[in-house]
Design a protein around this motif. Sequence first.
Motif, mmCIF file in Angstrom:
data_model
loop_
_atom_site.group_PDB
_atom_site.id
_atom_site.type_symbol
_atom_site.label_atom_id
_atom_site.label_comp_id
_atom_site.label_asym_id
_atom_site.label_seq_id
_atom_site.Cartn_x
_atom_site.Cartn_y
_atom_site.Cartn_z
ATOM 1 N N ARG A 1 0.734 4.689 10.331
ATOM 2 C CA ARG A 1 0.758 6.153 10.245
ATOM 3 C C ARG A 1 0.444 6.623 8.827
ATOM 4 O O ARG A 1 -0.367 7.524 8.622
ATOM 5 N N VAL A 2 1.053 5.986 7.828
ATOM 6 C CA VAL A 2 0.814 6.373 6.431
ATOM 7 C C VAL A 2 -0.648 6.165 6.058
ATOM 8 O O VAL A 2 -1.277 7.038 5.443
ATOM 9 N N ILE A 3 -1.214 5.033 6.425
ATOM 10 C CA ILE A 3 -2.613 4.753 6.086
ATOM 11 C C ILE A 3 -3.536 5.765 6.768
ATOM 12 O O ILE A 3 -4.463 6.289 6.147
ATOM 13 N N GLU A 4 -3.279 6.069 8.015
ATOM 14 C CA GLU A 4 -4.109 7.053 8.713
ATOM 15 C C GLU A 4 -3.952 8.450 8.118
ATOM 16 O O GLU A 4 -4.920 9.206 8.064
ATOM 17 N N GLU A 5 -2.751 8.798 7.647
ATOM 18 C CA GLU A 5 -2.558 10.089 6.990
ATOM 19 C C GLU A 5 -3.321 10.174 5.663
ATOM 20 O O GLU A 5 -3.594 11.260 5.173
ATOM 21 N N HIS A 6 -3.654 9.026 5.110
ATOM 22 C CA HIS A 6 -4.462 8.965 3.883
ATOM 23 C C HIS A 6 -5.948 8.802 4.224
ATOM 24 O O HIS A 6 -6.741 8.424 3.381
ATOM 25 N N PHE A 7 -6.317 9.065 5.487
ATOM 26 C CA PHE A 7 -7.698 8.966 5.979
ATOM 27 C C PHE A 7 -8.250 7.553 5.850
ATOM 28 O O PHE A 7 -9.437 7.345 5.627
ATOM 29 N N GLY A 8 -7.354 6.576 5.990
ATOM 30 C CA GLY A 8 -7.748 5.180 5.886
ATOM 31 C C GLY A 8 -7.635 4.473 7.220
ATOM 32 O O GLY A 8 -7.407 5.086 8.272
ATOM 33 N N ALA A 9 -7.785 3.164 7.149
ATOM 34 C CA ALA A 9 -7.694 2.315 8.336
ATOM 35 C C ALA A 9 -6.997 1.021 7.945
ATOM 36 O O ALA A 9 -7.042 0.601 6.786
ATOM 37 N N ILE A 10 -6.341 0.396 8.917
ATOM 38 C CA ILE A 10 -5.707 -0.898 8.686
ATOM 39 C C ILE A 10 -6.060 -1.806 9.850
ATOM 40 O O ILE A 10 -6.094 -1.371 11.005
ATOM 41 N N GLU A 11 -6.363 -3.043 9.527
ATOM 42 C CA GLU A 11 -6.677 -4.043 10.549
ATOM 43 C C GLU A 11 -5.970 -5.335 10.180
ATOM 44 O O GLU A 11 -5.591 -5.541 9.033
ATOM 45 N N VAL A 12 -5.789 -6.192 11.159
ATOM 46 C CA VAL A 12 -5.075 -7.446 10.938
ATOM 47 C C VAL A 12 -5.855 -8.603 11.544
ATOM 48 O O VAL A 12 -6.504 -8.460 12.586
ATOM 49 N N LYS A 13 -5.800 -9.723 10.845
ATOM 50 C CA LYS A 13 -6.335 -10.989 11.352
ATOM 51 C C LYS A 13 -5.201 -11.991 11.239
ATOM 52 O O LYS A 13 -4.414 -11.938 10.291
ATOM 53 N N SER A 14 -5.113 -12.899 12.179
ATOM 54 C CA SER A 14 -4.031 -13.871 12.123
ATOM 55 C C SER A 14 -4.437 -15.165 12.799
ATOM 56 O O SER A 14 -5.208 -15.166 13.764
ATOM 57 N N ASP A 15 -3.903 -16.248 12.272
ATOM 58 C CA ASP A 15 -4.037 -17.558 12.880
ATOM 59 C C ASP A 15 -2.802 -18.366 12.482
ATOM 60 O O ASP A 15 -1.869 -17.824 11.904
ATOM 61 N N ARG A 16 -2.799 -19.645 12.764
ATOM 62 C CA ARG A 16 -1.635 -20.481 12.447
ATOM 63 C C ARG A 16 -1.413 -20.649 10.948
ATOM 64 O O ARG A 16 -0.367 -21.109 10.519
#
Length: 159
Positions: free
Chosen positions: A96-111
């Motif tokens: 929510r905070v990142i979107e309110e700053h007109f940004g985006a967040i993404e995640v990548k994950s593995d072991r």
Amino acid sequence: PKPLMIFIDPDQIRQVFWNLSMNAFQAMPEGGTLTISTRRVDSKRQKFSSQRAFGVEIIFQDTGEGIRKEDLPKIFYPFFTTKNSGSGLGLSIVQRVIEEHFGAIEVKSDRKGATFIINLPFDEQGEKRTAESTERDGALPPSAKREFPSALSRTESLS
């Protein structure tokens, strides 16, 4: 190098850093490494479709347990948690905070761990004010307090 100016609410971004860091440390109960880095993003470096053509990328990368593939689509949902304690609000607040700053967040994950990538747009007016002020009197304006050095990188190791 030219400072990378972004217009942020420092208290809200501090909360984002806290939530992502705490999640990383909790994902490394036997120790590990959390690396936080920043870099300029231009259209040639875009990795994700939601990134803007120009901005600042802040990367949180840990060497913890990673996030299970079946949990990835749900991690930003309010009250979703895989922990025995906690509210499940941390990552939904981050998003929510990142979107309110007109940004985006993404995640990548593995072991080998998880990587959260935040993309925030430049503060073009702040860059203009910095250039004008520096040219005029060699001093940086108050908005320079919001800058991220382009080579910022910090690594913390847990033992």
